[in-house]
Structure formats: C-alpha cells, structure tokens
Design an enzyme around this catalytic site. Structure first.
Site, PDB file in Angstrom:
ATOM      1  N   GLU A 127      -4.391  -8.886   4.170  1.00 18.91           N
ATOM      2  CA  GLU A 127      -5.053  -8.416   5.411  1.00 18.91           C
ATOM      3  C   GLU A 127      -6.302  -9.211   5.790  1.00 18.91           C
ATOM      4  O   GLU A 127      -6.605  -9.344   6.976  1.00 18.91           O
ATOM      5  CB  GLU A 127      -5.440  -6.932   5.276  1.00 18.91           C
ATOM      6  N   GLU A 148       0.834  -1.210   0.000  1.00 21.08           N
ATOM      7  CA  GLU A 148       0.000   0.000   0.000  1.00 21.08           C
ATOM      8  C   GLU A 148       0.867   1.257   0.000  1.00 21.08           C
ATOM      9  O   GLU A 148       0.561   2.244  -0.669  1.00 21.08           O
ATOM     10  CB  GLU A 148      -0.924  -0.014   1.213  1.00 21.08           C
TER      11      GLU A 148
END
Length: 725
Positions: free
Chosen positions: A135, A115
């Site tokens: 995640e 990210e």
C-alpha cells in the site's frame, strides 16, 4: 464480463466455502466488499454451518483493494466513497465470528487480500503464493488492519521491513515466520482448509484471533527502539513521503494501546493519507503506466503481435551491451555485431559483467545467468542476420554512419525484420533516408543502463507501420520495460521536454547561484541527483554534443553557457576521469570540489548576465521552479505538437526516464497541481528579467489564461501532428 460477486456453498461436512470472484486478481471492489459482508452474516446465522473457508476463484486469492476506488475518491474529493472494511468486516464479522474461519490462499494475497486472510483464524496456502502489503507505493498505509496484524504474526522487525519496503514474500517463507499455518498442494488446498476449520471448531486446533496476540511484539522498550531506528531509516530513504512515518505511528499506537486501538487509528490515518497530494500523484502514475499500452490506430485495430525470437544488436558499447543484456535475460536470442574482434570481446565482457552483477546482488540465480549467456553470439559481419526478427542499431551519434548501416541492413535482413535505432536525438527520417523500408524503421530509445532503466521510448515516424509499433511494444513488455510510443522530433519526448533542465541550471550559475546549492535543492525536491552531478555522470563530451543538437533545433530558447567548454579545457570530464564539479573516490560519496570555483567565476565573467554584476538572491523553492518550470514549458510544446499520445504518457516517461519523483505524479501532473497560471506568471516575470529562455509557450499561455489544465486533451484542430498520433 460477469459482474464481481461472492458465492457461498455449504458442504455436507457443515463447512461454508465463501469464494471471491472478480477476475483477473479478485480485487476487492465495492460489490465484493458488500458481498463478503452478506455471506459472512448468512454463514454466521445458519445452523447448518459449523465452520467457514474463505478462498478466491481462478487460482488467486486476492490482489487487494480495487485501486479504481482511489481514483474515484481523488476525482470527487470525497473520502466517504471508501467503504468501512476494517472494523465492520474484518473485526466484527470475521475475526470475532462465533464460527472458525480459515483462509485458503493461492497465487497471491496482496494488500487488502492479505489483510483479509490475516483476519481469519488460520491461513493455509498453496506453494509459491505471493504475500505482501504494497500500500505505501500508493501513498497510503494498509487500511484493513494490516499494520496491526502483520507485526503480531511475523514479529515487529519483519513486518516493518515488509510494509515500509513493500516487499512480498512466498508462502514458504510465510510458513517459517508464522504468517501461514501450513503449505499444501493446490489440489489439497480446499480439502485441508475444510478439515482445519472443523478441527478449530472441535477445539483440536487453536482458535487464534491475531489482533489479540502480543507474543511476537517483544517488550515495549524493545519495540520503541525498533520503531526509532525504522523512523530514522525512513527519514533518509523517503524524506518527502508522509505515509512511512504515519505507518510507524499507527504500528506504535497498537503496541502501546492494544490492537483494536491501533485498528481505529489506522482507519483514521488511512483516510487522511488518501486525500494527500502524495497519494494522488502515486495513484496517477499507477494508472498512467497502464494507459501507455493503449495506442490509437495501433492497439485497437485488431492486429496481433508477431513473435520476435532473434534480435541483432549493432554496437557493443555501453548502450548496445545493455540492450543485449535486457534481451538475453528474457530468453530472446541476441546476435551482437561489432567492427573488430577487440570491440566485440569488450562488448561480450560487458554483457557478462552485467549478468554477473545481477547474480551478485541476488536478483538472478546462477542457473538463469548461465542460460542467459547461452542466448548470446558475437559476430563481425551480417551472415547471421538472414533470419533475425529485429535489429537494434546502437552505434555513435553519426548520421553518415547510421545511414550506411541502415542501407546494409535492408539488404542483409529478411523483409519482415524490424529496423530499429537507439538514437537519442537524430531525426529518424534522416536515419532511414537512404532505404526504401521506411515503414519498418522505428526508434527504440533505451535509457542508460539499458538493462536496468525501465523506460523504452518507441519513436515512430509518419511512415512507421502499426504492426512494427505493436511488435516493438510487445518486445518491450517481454524485456520488462514500460514502452511509451512517441513522435519523431529532436530529443523525442523525454530528452526534448527535459533539455531546458540542464540549461536552466547552467543559466542560474551564470546568474551567480552556487552550483552545489542548486543540486541540493533539486535533491530535496525528490530527484536522486541534481543537474550538475548528472552532468558529471554523463560526461562533458556527451553533454556538449547533446547541447549542440538542441541549440541547433531550438535556437530561440536555448541558453549557451561556456561552463562545459571551460571544464573540458581544464582537463575535467566528470566521473569518467574522476575530475568534475565533484571529486570521486572509491567507496565514498561524491564531494563538492572547491577547486572548480575559479572555473565557475570565469564562466560568470564570460556570460556577463548578472544584473548589475551582482549574484541574484533566490530561495530553494525559486531554484527548483527556475529549473523545472522551463521543463514544464517545453512539455507544453511536446503536448501541443502531439509528440505523445496523452499527457500522462509524458508523466510516466518523466518518472521512469528522468527519475522525476513518482509521488509528485510526473512533470505535467505536478505542473497542474502547482497551477498553470502560477507557472505561466513566473516564467513571464523571469523572461522579462533574464531573457527569452524563460518565455512562456503559446500552449502554456492559452491554458493558463483560460484556466484549462495542462493535462486536458489537445483538440485535434490545434495540431496537425496529433491526428497521426
């Protein structure tokens, strides 16, 4: 170890190199996040900096956000411990920076690491770098803008595939998809990244803010169709997990209302999800699995593992062939011994089929398969055993046969050789009774199929040496298992804790509850199959033999149902002969077989325990509790007797060995979430109604009445066994 830090060096070319330093994977710990904010602010304000390159130290970019923070949030019940990274750092300081920023990515960029890279204006990667957003495996969604930037860089369908399945890709694939701008050698990585950043500054290369892109999202109607299909799929594959649907909602928000709106919703939803039981359970299992490698008086006394290069496996049946497969796939030479050439050939063919199956499913290349099979040799005697480092016996559960084999092994193997048995129920002291090598005898209990199931129960006796335990733990990790060290008793940890599982299911049937309703309730709770489909899969002969062992060991709390005998007498043996409680046809799912209903009625008549001769009335929730609370009860005895080092070891073993849903955190963690007092009062009520099978254990009663969690450590005074574990 040096504290986590972020450094910045400005070269003569005007490029600031910002480096993450937090070995081993440069996790984004709180000090790293704070350091990044400081360095980006400094680089932005300095006149001598024209462009910025972000990289990681030690050949790795970043393995993602520091999961220890999740644990702290769960312990404190305080979500404010989560730093604001998404808007403050990723959008304001990186993506909207007035100077171009290039990510120089190597080794891995996972979760928050990827990210971070996606927030930069370009990404240059070294070959074979691992890229992904895992995640969801921790019960949350990407929280640093990943739900918004990944679809804009690789396209919506591919992004959904990567995020929902937590699938990583290589930098080469990333380049083809547009996630990576160039793949260059490790040696060239920084040089190319610096030049790329300067080229963006000079407008020779495009300055791209990925959050603003829409070219890969398709039309709104196309996007909604893709999301609709993904929602249906997630409903099927992850029915009890909220993070999948939440992730798709957040992706949709960004497509409909723009990337920035999506980022804001993502941050809000992330904080909601991190506080749910799903995340608590998954994070607990993550840390519990790590803790299994710490065994007091074994891993903390300075011992070094000895190399195990050659292993002998005795018995080429289902378990033996699976065990041999697991070893050869990981470059350990295997000698497979059988009693005659017919059985030996059958065993070798099973191993070949196991390996070929992995090639067919794309899990193994043909080259690796060929190399693995070269590591296997079949024998009919002990002549090849003179230089083996370990033997694993995997013959049928017969005490005299096992004792005979171990006496022979003592003579045939070198004095350092580990003597392991794959028994699932027999006491190890009995197995090694006729040898003088008690310190080398250990249980290596694999779960079927042994080359697929991840758990390895390492069973030690009072006499097993610490060196032998450490060596087997090391081999377990080499063959990609999770080794859990347990004590010696009937059924060890997993089978012992779960022996009431099938018995309580059969007790419910005798009380008038429908077989198929029981299976359905357990599947809805999150196990892949119910107790009766599992019974069909194992075969009734195996189930009868196992039940006999447990009935003998724990007669005070066993329920003896006539069901298995009745099924065997009717010519049924489950999936093995295609006739069980379900029907099995090739190419279709098992279907309930209505022709077993008269057998079930006969079972109820013989059991004769229905109150007033009428079936009991229970809800789905009560079915689950009446089946799993007795498992919790037996788990309490396992804890009290010190059969496991810590409660979380039993959690890991229940998830990896019995497929207990990981998002519920394992059997003990789940029981604590439900509440020890609720488990205790329920069992007490049922024991008064239906007998001793449900009688709460002393440990459970004590913990429930004192309000102590079941997972709290057992005091050394309460058990003699715990001292040696």
């Amino acid at each position: 170890m040096a504290a986590p830090r972020v450094t910045m060096e400005v070269g003569n070319d005007g490029v600031a190199i910002i480096t993450l330093i937090n070995p081993p994977v440069n996790a984004l710990a709180i000090p790293i996040v704070a350091g990044l904010k400081d360095k980006f602010e400094e680089a932005t304000s300095r006149d001598d900096v024209k462009a910025i390159v972000l990289t990681g130290n030690g050949g790795r970019f970043s393995g993602g956000f520091d999961i220890n923070v999740f644990q702290k949030v769960h312990e404190a019940g305080d979500v404010s411990l989560m730093p604001d990274v998404s808007v403050e750092l990723l959008v304001n300081l990186i993506e909207d920076c007035k100077k171009p920023i290039v990510a120089a990515v190597e080794g891995l960029a996972l979760g928050g690491g990827l990210e971070l890279a996606m927030g930069c204006h370009a990404r240059i990667a070294a070959p074979k770098t691992q890229l992904g957003l895992p995640e969801l495996t921790l019960g949350v969604i990407p929280g640093f803008g990943g739900t918004q930037r990944l679809p804009r860089l690789v396209g919506l369908s591919k992004a959904i595939d990567m995020v929902l399945l937590s699938k990583s890709i290589t930098s080469e694939e990333g380049w083809k998809l547009g996630l990576i701008d160039a793949v260059v050698t490790s040696e060239e990585l920084l040089k190319v990244s610096r030049l790329w950043a300067l080229d963006i500054a000079a407008r020779r290369k495009p300055w791209i803010r990925s959050l603003h892109r829409t070219d890969k999202l398709g039309s709104l109607s196309e996007a909604r169709e893709v999301l609709k299909l993904a929602r249906l799929q997630a409903k099927k594959t992850a029915p009890n997990m909220p993070q999948h649907q939440a992730c798709l909602d957040v992706i949709e928000e960004g497509i409909v209302h723009g990337g920035y709106s999506g980022v804001l919703k993502e941050a809000k939803v992330f904080k909601e999800l991190v506080m749910l039981d799903t995340s608590r359970g998954l994070v607990h299992v993550f840390f519990a699995q790590r803790a299994t490698s710490k065994v007091p008086n074994v891993t903390d006394i300075g011992l070094k593992p000895r190399g195990v290069r050659k292993v002998a496996v005795i018995g080429g049946g289902l378990m033996g062939s699976g065990i041999a497969t697991a070893h050869i796939l990981n470059n350990i030479y295997v000698v497979l011994k059988e009693v005659n050439s017919e059985y030996l050939l059958k065993g070798i063919k099973t191993i070949e089929a196991n390996v070929r199956g992995l090639v067919t499913r794309g899990k193994l290349t043909q080259d690796k398969a060929n190399n693995a099979l070269k590591m296997l040799k079949g024998v009919l005697d002990y002549s090849e055993f003179k230089d083996v480092d370990m033997v694993i016996e995997a013959v049928i559960e017969s005490v005299p046969l096992k004792q005979k084999i171990f006496s022979e092994l003592e003579k045939a193997c070198p004095p350092h050789c580990i003597l392991a048995t794959n028994t699932s129920t027999i006491d190890l002291n009995i197995v090694g009774e006729k040898t003088s090598s008690q310190d080398r005898i250990i249980g290596a209990h694999f779960f079927s199929p042994a080359h697929v199931m991840p758990l390895l129960e390492i069973v030690r006796t009072e006499r097993t040496s610490a060196q032998v335990i450490l060596d087997l733990m090391t081999v377990g990790k080499i063959i990609k298992k999770v080794p859990v060290v347990v004590g010696n008793c009937t059924g060890f940890a997993v089978n012992r804790a779960f022996f009431p599982y099938s018995q309580s299911a059969r007790l419910l049937v005798s009380l008038g509850v429908d077989v198929f309703r029981i299976d359905s309730a357990i599947r809805s709770f999150g196990l892949p199959i119910g107790p009766f489909q599992l019974l069909d899969l194992a075969g009734y002969g195996v189930a009868a033999a196992t039940s006999k062992e447990f009935d003998k060991a724990f007669p005070d709390r066993s329920f003896q149902s006539p069901l298995i005998d009745l099924l065997l007498k009717s010519g049924r043996n489950g999936k093995a002969n295609g006739k069980g409680l379900y029907t099995y046809e090739k190419g279709s799912k098992p279907k309930p077989d209505p022709s077993v209903l008269p057998i079930i009625e006969e079972c109820r008549r013989l059991s004769n325990i229905m109150p007033g001769g009428k079936p009991i009335s229970v809800t789905e929730k009560e079915i689950v509790e009446m089946i799993l609370f007795p498992v919790v009860n037996e788990s309490c005895r396992v804890l009290e007797e010190g059969i496991v080092v810590r409660a979380s070891d039993l959690d890991v073993a229940s998830v990896l060995g019995m497929s207990f849903p990981s998002y519920r955190g394992g059997i003990v963690f789940w029981a604590d979430a439900v509440g020890a007092n609720y488990v205790y009062t329920s069992l007490k009520k049922w024991s008064q109604l239906y007998g001793n099978f449900f009688k709460p254990s002393r440990f459970l009663e004590e913990r429930a009445t004192k309000g102590i969690p079941l997972s709290a450590p057992v005091s050394s005074s309460s058990t003699s066994r715990a001292a040696r574990l």
